[in-house]
Design a protein around this motif. Structure first.
Motif, PDB file in Angstrom:
ATOM      1  N   MET A 148       7.920  -6.057  -1.025  1.00 56.94           N
ATOM      2  CA  MET A 148       6.285  -6.309  -1.239  1.00 56.94           C
ATOM      3  C   MET A 148       6.022  -6.081  -2.655  1.00 56.94           C
ATOM      4  O   MET A 148       4.973  -6.894  -3.254  1.00 56.94           O
ATOM      5  CB  MET A 148       5.650  -5.491  -0.303  1.00 56.94           C
ATOM      6  N   GLY A 149       6.587  -5.139  -3.415  1.00 57.78           N
ATOM      7  CA  GLY A 149       6.281  -5.113  -4.867  1.00 57.78           C
ATOM      8  C   GLY A 149       6.674  -6.409  -5.662  1.00 57.78           C
ATOM      9  O   GLY A 149       5.703  -6.559  -6.583  1.00 57.78           O
ATOM     10  N   HIS A 150       7.703  -7.035  -5.363  1.00 54.33           N
ATOM     11  CA  HIS A 150       7.977  -8.104  -5.989  1.00 54.33           C
ATOM     12  C   HIS A 150       7.016  -9.096  -5.785  1.00 54.33           C
ATOM     13  O   HIS A 150       6.564 -10.063  -6.594  1.00 54.33           O
ATOM     14  CB  HIS A 150       9.214  -8.512  -5.520  1.00 54.33           C
ATOM     15  N   LEU A 151       6.589  -9.204  -4.299  1.00 61.03           N
ATOM     16  CA  LEU A 151       5.761 -10.522  -4.023  1.00 61.03           C
ATOM     17  C   LEU A 151       4.338 -10.276  -4.760  1.00 61.03           C
ATOM     18  O   LEU A 151       3.780 -11.231  -5.383  1.00 61.03           O
ATOM     19  CB  LEU A 151       5.426 -10.323  -2.582  1.00 61.03           C
ATOM     20  N   LEU A 152       3.876  -8.974  -4.600  1.00 61.11           N
ATOM     21  CA  LEU A 152       2.459  -8.828  -5.235  1.00 61.11           C
ATOM     22  C   LEU A 152       2.628  -9.108  -6.919  1.00 61.11           C
ATOM     23  O   LEU A 152       1.619  -9.562  -7.291  1.00 61.11           O
ATOM     24  CB  LEU A 152       1.980  -7.388  -4.984  1.00 61.11           C
ATOM     25  N   LYS A 153       3.765  -8.595  -7.404  1.00 59.82           N
ATOM     26  CA  LYS A 153       3.624  -8.801  -8.851  1.00 59.82           C
ATOM     27  C   LYS A 153       3.770 -10.337  -9.290  1.00 59.82           C
ATOM     28  O   LYS A 153       3.338 -10.785 -10.324  1.00 59.82           O
ATOM     29  CB  LYS A 153       4.847  -8.105  -9.642  1.00 59.82           C
ATOM     30  N   LEU A 154       4.036 -11.082  -8.362  1.00 60.59           N
ATOM     31  CA  LEU A 154       4.237 -12.521  -8.773  1.00 60.59           C
ATOM     32  C   LEU A 154       3.033 -13.281  -8.224  1.00 60.59           C
ATOM     33  O   LEU A 154       2.820 -14.685  -8.190  1.00 60.59           O
ATOM     34  CB  LEU A 154       5.373 -13.116  -7.718  1.00 60.59           C
TER      35      LEU A 154
END
Length: 302
Positions: A45-51
């Motif tokens: 989820m952290g990867h997705l939100l940062k993108l």
């Protein structure tokens, strides 16, 4: 079975409307939407939100991840993201949300997810992307967000340079001194080398702190690690040591052992403990938090 059948029909309808493209991942090649709009994921989820990708639903623990209090998220950043329980995700609820893309981290869930929507497997660790930046770029590729990923990587490289200057100015690490990275689990201690988990890549590969000779040999091993008995810990200890505690009772047993207080790094007050939950993750928000934690440990009073 009825839910999965209805989901399969929905998937066919969605795919017939949206253009697709082939995406290569850990479980093979899958036709995915060119612009996924309804993404469910059991990891990352952290990867997705940062993108800039807000998933419609995630695994329960992702909504309570340790990096969230450290991140400067917008107030409504997590609002509306559905809780789909643990591994595997709740299939009935997942199907009812009609995702157009599912991201799976574990191999044993891939088949059931694939009956609901196109599913790609992006595991926590893979030989295909052995660094956190490689993984971020792989996830970015799925959403045509490579430019956004590279922008954050460049910004993070700037943060690393600032951190290196602060550490050097502190005088805490003398020239030539070595650093160890360890984690205390339920049974034993694990030591991590360059490109390793639990802070290995941050401390060695990003901050360029010097590993011991034994830690350097772990670079190509899975998770960049080796399991140690308590008695072997002194052999792997550098002049400084960063230790994350997963099992507090086991850590107390280590700290109460006869040999612990005679280790030079311990005698010189050069052992630093940090939050295991933050250092277990490799998403951009966790990396930013890890960097701040290490800089604080090396530049401020304990």
């Amino acid at each position: 079975m009825i839910v999965l059948l209805l989901a399969a029909c929905s998937k066919q309808t969605n795919n017939s409307i949206q253009p697709t493209r082939a995406f290569e991942h850990e479980a093979g090649v899958t036709e995915v939407p060119v612009q996924p709009l309804r993404v469910a994921s059991d990891q990352h989820m952290g990867h997705l939100l940062k993108l800039g990708v807000k998933p419609i639903a995630v695994r329960e623990n992702m909504l309570k991840e340790a990096w969230i209090p450290y991140a400067n998220l917008e107030r409504d950043a997590l609002e509306g993201i559905e809780n789909l329980g643990g591994f595997p995700l709740n299939l009935e609820k997942l199907a009812s949300l009609e995702p157009d893309l599912i991201i799976s981290a574990l191999p044993n869930n891939h088949e059931s997810y694939s009956k609901i929507a196109p599913t790609v497997r992006i595991p926590y660790w893979s030989k295909s992307y052995t660094t956190p930046m490689d993984k971020l770029l792989k996830i970015a590729e799925l959403f045509d967000k490579t430019a956004e990923a590279n922008k954050w990587i460049k910004e993070f490289e700037g943060q690393l340079k600032d951190a290196q200057q602060k550490i050097a100015a502190s005088g805490k690490l003398k020239e030539g001194q070595t650093v160890s990275v360890m984690a205390v689990f339920d049974k034993n201690v694990f030591v991590f080398g360059p490109n390793g988990a639990y802070g290995g890549y941050m401390i060695y590969d990003y901050l360029k702190l010097k590993p011991t000779d034994k830690a350097e040999t772990l670079r190509d091993k899975e998770m960049g690690s080796a399991e140690l008995s308590f008695e072997a810990v002194p052999e792997y200890m550098g002049d400084h040591a960063f230790i994350t505690v997963v099992n507090e009772d086991k850590a107390k047993e280590l700290l109460d052992s006869n040999f612990w207080k005679s280790i030079p790094a311990v005698m010189n007050d050069q052992v630093y403990f940090y939050d295991s939950k933050i250092f277990a993750m490799d998403d951009p928000y966790s990396l930013e938090a890890q960097l701040n934690i290490i800089v604080n440990l090396l530049t401020k009073a304990r």
